[in-house]
Design an enzyme around this catalytic site. Structure first.
Site, mmCIF file in Angstrom:
data_model
loop_
_atom_site.group_PDB
_atom_site.id
_atom_site.type_symbol
_atom_site.label_atom_id
_atom_site.label_comp_id
_atom_site.label_asym_id
_atom_site.label_seq_id
_atom_site.Cartn_x
_atom_site.Cartn_y
_atom_site.Cartn_z
ATOM 1 N N ASN A 71 0.706 -1.379 0.103
ATOM 2 C CA ASN A 71 -0.171 -0.039 0.046
ATOM 3 C C ASN A 71 0.896 1.339 -0.143
ATOM 4 O OD1 ASN A 71 -0.308 1.911 2.487
ATOM 5 N ND2 ASN A 71 0.463 -0.245 3.419
ATOM 6 N N VAL A 73 -1.021 4.369 0.676
ATOM 7 C CA VAL A 73 -2.152 5.256 1.020
ATOM 8 C C VAL A 73 -1.568 6.659 1.166
ATOM 9 C CG1 VAL A 73 -4.264 5.882 2.295
ATOM 10 C CG2 VAL A 73 -3.525 3.516 1.908
ATOM 11 N N CYS A 134 5.077 5.161 9.506
ATOM 12 C CA CYS A 134 4.537 5.165 8.056
ATOM 13 C C CYS A 134 5.602 5.477 7.031
ATOM 14 C CB CYS A 134 3.554 6.377 7.879
ATOM 15 S SG CYS A 134 2.809 6.263 6.320
ATOM 16 N N ILE A 195 4.331 -4.709 14.239
ATOM 17 C CA ILE A 195 5.155 -3.764 13.547
ATOM 18 C C ILE A 195 4.285 -3.080 12.530
ATOM 19 C CG2 ILE A 195 7.342 -5.172 13.650
ATOM 20 C CD1 ILE A 195 6.868 -6.310 11.071
#
Length: 319
Positions: A71, A73, A134, A195
């Protein structure tokens, strides 16, 4: 909360069972109210929220690979004010009794403090998950979480402005998780979440281009599960605060393996997208699994990994 065989007591979070979605998996919960009774879960973790609204990265946001999903995002969300003033009142009406933790991320230490101050005033929010990991943004996120000093700086700054329990979500994209885990614990974190996704890349042979806009993305799914087990075990060896495990859980055995390594509770992400009923299935499977492996309570699983290296077997000694 009265202890039962399946309950887990964490700072700010009294869980009837150890299972909850990972941040982003259920967005803000409202879109999943019809999937099953969310009150069955131990807790609800809300999508990472930032000070200002974010549109996220150009799509596609999620792609499939042979090893799992990736991903990018980019922390798309409606922003702090909208979540606090619109989303949370609706959620509190729909799920007044379910423990709720919100994930927050900033591009600066001051932004983390700003978010913490706002959500500190909302009683419905029981704990804050600090997203220090992130991999899909240019500023903040993993930028803070891969260094012990910067990770500790964020935690210490947020600790100054809120009494709510703080859970630091750390990145697997580091050489050694132990000094980072210890640094955030010493700085005032009440728990860890381990994690986040593992940085990877997928290329299109026909176009010779990356399949995600940023090139790299966050890998999740069963392929990263052994990494999560290892990093939870490593972190648990240096901190005394509880750990919420996450990473590639696709069965009750995989969930209990994270707990065996040292986690007190478990978040689930990728599998919930494949099967909306997956968390209820985990909850239903828990009693038989505890019986099968000889645990009186789910709390007994946490950190119960046998000491190792194990004794050398006769076969190993002769080969």
């Amino acid at each position: 909360m009265e202890e039962t065989r399946y309950s887990v007591s964490l700072p700010g979070l009294e869980l009837k069972n150890p299972f909850m979605p990972s941040s982003g998996a259920f967005i803000y919960g409202l879109d999943h109210l019809q999937d099953f009774d969310l009150n069955e879960m131990g807790a609800l973790v809300l999508k990472t929220t930032t000070v200002e609204a974010r549109r996220g990265n150009p799509k596609p946001w999620v792609i499939g690979t042979d090893s799992g999903i990736m991903n990018s995002v980019g922390l798309a969300n409606p922003g702090m004010a909208s979540v606090a003033n619109e989303v949370l009142p609706e959620l509190a009406t729909a799920l007044p009794d379910l423990p709720v933790m919100i994930s927050v991320a900033g591009e600066t230490v001051l932004e983390y403090q700003t978010l913490a101050k706002v959500f500190d005033r909302i009683d419905y929010i029981k704990a804050l998950e600090l997203n220090l990991s992130c991999p899909n943004v240019d500023k903040g996120g993993m930028e803070f979480g891969v260094d012990p000093e910067t990770a500790a700086e964020v935690v210490a700054a947020v600790r100054e402005v809120t009494d709510k329990p703080l859970y630091a979500k750390l990145s697997p994209n580091v050489t050694d998780i132990k000094p980072i885990a210890k640094a955030v614990a010493d700085a005032g974190a009440d728990g860890l979440v381990l994690i986040n996704t593992v940085v990877g890349m997928s290329l299109d042979l026909a176009t010779r281009q990356p399949r995600l806009y940023r090139g790299t993305g966050g890998m999740s799914g069963a392929a990263i599960h052994p990494i999560a087990v290892r990093m939870i075990w490593e972190a648990a060896s240096v901190v005394d605060i509880p750990i919420i495990g996450v990473g590639g859980v696709d069965s009750i055995d995989a969930a209990l393996e994270l707990m065996l390594a040292g986690a007190s509770a478990v978040q689930i992400g990728t599998k919930t997208a494949e099967d909306k009923q997956f968390i209820p299935k985990l909850i239903a499977a828990l009693p038989a699994a505890l019986d099968k492996y000889g645990f009186d309570t789910v709390r007994d699983v946490t950190g119960a990994v046998a000491k190792f290296p194990l004794p050398v077997t006769t076969w190993e000694a002769t080969h």
